[in-house]
Design a protein around this motif. Sequence first.
Motif, PDB file in Angstrom:
ATOM      1  N   CYS A  24       0.832  -1.205   0.000  1.00 53.02           N
ATOM      2  CA  CYS A  24       0.000   0.000   0.000  1.00 53.02           C
ATOM      3  C   CYS A  24       0.864   1.251   0.000  1.00 53.02           C
ATOM      4  O   CYS A  24       0.631   2.186  -0.778  1.00 53.02           O
ATOM      5  CB  CYS A  24      -0.863   0.021   1.255  1.00 53.02           C
ATOM      6  N   ILE A  74       2.468   1.714  -3.362  1.00 51.24           N
ATOM      7  CA  ILE A  74       1.507   2.140  -4.400  1.00 51.24           C
ATOM      8  C   ILE A  74       1.085   3.592  -4.150  1.00 51.24           C
ATOM      9  O   ILE A  74       1.003   4.392  -5.077  1.00 51.24           O
ATOM     10  CB  ILE A  74       0.278   1.200  -4.421  1.00 51.24           C
ATOM     11  N   ASN A  75       0.830   3.920  -2.855  1.00 54.21           N
ATOM     12  CA  ASN A  75       0.415   5.294  -2.540  1.00 54.21           C
ATOM     13  C   ASN A  75       1.484   6.310  -2.926  1.00 54.21           C
ATOM     14  O   ASN A  75       1.185   7.370  -3.446  1.00 54.21           O
ATOM     15  CB  ASN A  75       0.107   5.431  -1.053  1.00 54.21           C
ATOM     16  N   ASP A 109       1.342   6.709  -6.525  1.00 54.30           N
ATOM     17  CA  ASP A 109       0.134   7.444  -6.880  1.00 54.30           C
ATOM     18  C   ASP A 109       0.354   8.941  -6.652  1.00 54.30           C
ATOM     19  O   ASP A 109      -0.042   9.777  -7.472  1.00 54.30           O
ATOM     20  CB  ASP A 109      -1.021   6.936  -6.004  1.00 54.30           C
ATOM     21  N   HIS A 110       1.027   9.226  -5.508  1.00 55.73           N
ATOM     22  CA  HIS A 110       1.315  10.608  -5.173  1.00 55.73           C
ATOM     23  C   HIS A 110       2.206  11.230  -6.260  1.00 55.73           C
ATOM     24  O   HIS A 110       1.938  12.328  -6.756  1.00 55.73           O
ATOM     25  CB  HIS A 110       2.025  10.631  -3.813  1.00 55.73           C
ATOM     26  N   LYS A 111       3.235  10.462  -6.644  1.00 52.20           N
ATOM     27  CA  LYS A 111       4.141  10.939  -7.696  1.00 52.20           C
ATOM     28  C   LYS A 111       3.370  11.178  -8.986  1.00 52.20           C
ATOM     29  O   LYS A 111       3.587  12.155  -9.702  1.00 52.20           O
ATOM     30  CB  LYS A 111       5.234   9.894  -7.964  1.00 52.20           C
ATOM     31  N   LYS A 112       2.444  10.236  -9.274  1.00 51.34           N
ATOM     32  CA  LYS A 112       1.652  10.343 -10.506  1.00 51.34           C
ATOM     33  C   LYS A 112       0.811  11.617 -10.465  1.00 51.34           C
ATOM     34  O   LYS A 112       0.716  12.353 -11.454  1.00 51.34           O
ATOM     35  CB  LYS A 112       0.744   9.111 -10.615  1.00 51.34           C
ATOM     36  N   ASN A 113       0.205  11.903  -9.256  1.00 57.10           N
ATOM     37  CA  ASN A 113      -0.625  13.104  -9.132  1.00 57.10           C
ATOM     38  C   ASN A 113       0.210  14.367  -9.326  1.00 57.10           C
ATOM     39  O   ASN A 113      -0.221  15.304  -9.990  1.00 57.10           O
ATOM     40  CB  ASN A 113      -1.289  13.149  -7.749  1.00 57.10           C
ATOM     41  N   ARG A 140       0.948  14.686 -12.903  1.00 56.47           N
ATOM     42  CA  ARG A 140      -0.242  15.127 -13.644  1.00 56.47           C
ATOM     43  C   ARG A 140      -0.452  16.635 -13.455  1.00 56.47           C
ATOM     44  O   ARG A 140      -0.739  17.359 -14.402  1.00 56.47           O
ATOM     45  CB  ARG A 140      -1.458  14.344 -13.129  1.00 56.47           C
ATOM     46  N   GLU A 142      -5.809   7.675 -20.789  1.00 54.85           N
ATOM     47  CA  GLU A 142      -6.690   6.608 -20.288  1.00 54.85           C
ATOM     48  C   GLU A 142      -7.899   6.443 -21.198  1.00 54.85           C
ATOM     49  O   GLU A 142      -8.473   5.369 -21.311  1.00 54.85           O
ATOM     50  CB  GLU A 142      -7.158   6.956 -18.874  1.00 54.85           C
TER      51      GLU A 142
END
Length: 650
Positions: A277, A280-281, A284-288, A291, A393
């Motif tokens: 977790c 992945i989090n 995800d944070h890096k992805k945000n 973005r 996506e």
Amino acid sequence: MGYLTMKSIHLTYKRFVIYTSSFATLIGLSAIVGWIVKFNILKSLLPGYMPMKFNTAICIIFLGTALLLKPKNNHSRRHVIKALSLLVVAFATLTLLQDVFNFNFGTDELFVPETPAENISGRINPITALFLIITGLAIFFNCTKKNRCKHTLQYLLHLVTIICGIISIGYLFNVPHFFNFTFITTMPLSTALALIALSAATTILNPGFGVVKLFTGKMIGNDMARKLTIKMFLGILLLGYLHNLDHRYNWVSPQLGSVLLTVSFMAITLIFIWESCTAINKLDHKKNIARENFRLGVESSPYALILSDANGKIIHANIQTEKLYGYTRQELAGQSLQIIIPKKLHDSYNERRQSFYVSNKVVTLGIEEDIFAVRKDGTEFPIELILTPVKTEEGSVVMASVSDISLRKQQEKIIRDQVIELQVKNQELEHVNYIASHDLQEPLRTVSNYITLLEEDYPDQIKGEIKQHLYTMQAATNRMSLLIRSFLDYGKLGRNRKLGPTNCNDIVNDVVTDLNNLIKCSKATITVATELPVLYAYETELRLLFQNLINNAIKFRKKDATPHITIGCKELNGFFEFYVSDNGIGINCKDKDVIFHIFKRVKTEEEYEGHGIGLANCKKIADIHGGKIWVEPGAESGSTFKFTILNFKA
Ligand code: ADP
């Protein structure tokens, strides 16, 4: 493709293949040594366990060596790898056939005699033989291009790893059912471990096939699989092993044992879930962040950026688009791109859109041809457009990056007009120059003729002071005529120039020959310090340049010293840099620029002859070669003239 390519496997998993195959080879070698020195632990790895067969050990060493050769997979190595793996396949197949047909080819005791006392035959057991065949074939076909075989063999290799894994766990937990295949035979622990290593290393050679792709892929899931699998396996093995010990030694009651196993299993699972977790989090944070940065980048771009779907409908536009086209984003959303394209261009736009989707490559428009966009108020303006296929996506979309090039077009037009104007003016000037120089010669010639006539017609009257005046007048007209001719030559310089390969050594030799008289009289020495290049240049002009510089170097010599001139060249940042240095009178620092102006002289005519045109010519010649000319003080005395010529071939 989400999987690592064969090239990158050599880098990333090379070590894995080397370590695992070395491990297997060492186990095989240890067994062979054990057989030779009759030391059982070496054959079985642990005391009291079954020994590895001599023949099995040889096969394992062969396969291990083949795998060790694999990471540097060149042509000759490939032959050795194929030979080693085929030998193992042949040997193991022979062994299997002996079992099936109950026959003895004598291969079992080929290396070590049978030891009936220990009830051990030299024959490789059928399961081991089968596994050796699978691994051998997989290594062999890995050197060929047969993908179909590779797929099947990859899954068979997984089966080998799993069965050998089960056998090893059987040994660890001391459960004979797991390693004692009574219906066939027992596999020794050392063989099972060696086969796990060999089969795992072989599967890694095909990173995109079978279960391996779970570990070799580049996606986040693959990353998790890489990080978690070994830890989880070890954790669960440890729990199982402790439970097994508990069972054997009755540390706690069976009920408590079960509860402890369940609780620790849950705890261990929780730890792994926690770890996954967090990882992945983080991603995800890096992805945000990425973005959001992308969004900011799009919004602050100086270009109008428009995202459109496969049907040409606008999905998103940035603030610059609003400014450029005069539409709000709400007005643009969902509209066809045609809204911002002039009507007359719609057909060609549709055609281009189709071909863009077929090629799916970045396309730049508006550089060689003019393309236009239309604002909300109907005004058209020239644009430069870059179309980039983007994967999102929602599927494939196109990002159009538009810049308004009206200003650039205006400036280009101004420059174009000015260049034409300049060319016309230049031609006019050259014409005027030519006519003027020609016409000026005429009255000069008349004055000169009349001076001669006066001298011839009135020999008695023209004497003394009058004769002296007339002589000065004649000299002045001659000088004026020379200046006009030089001026004419300066104007003509480079007009009919021809670029071609020019050997500077030949040029300097020619100039030295031409100046032979002057060189002899002055006893000058000329040294060419470095090999001079053959370069692309305007030969006639370059010759004149060298001639002027060498001539000056001799002319402006010191009265009491023989002139020494050195010439050289080096290549520097796309230019050839030449130098002509002398030991002459030198040049004052304040004059170092002015001497290149036309008709500018520093030394008076009385001291040194000249018209002040030579260096102006040199400057013009350096200019037309894309270079420049300047003077530096000489190392000890004199001066060094340097000039650069563009290396047209660089
Ligand atoms: P000219 O040689 O006809 O005087 P140039 O244009 O060749 O005209 O040279 C301009 C001036 O630069 C010269 O009058 C001289 O003073 C100076 N000059 C040129 N070459 C040298 C040199 N090698 N050493 C010293 N002075 C020089």
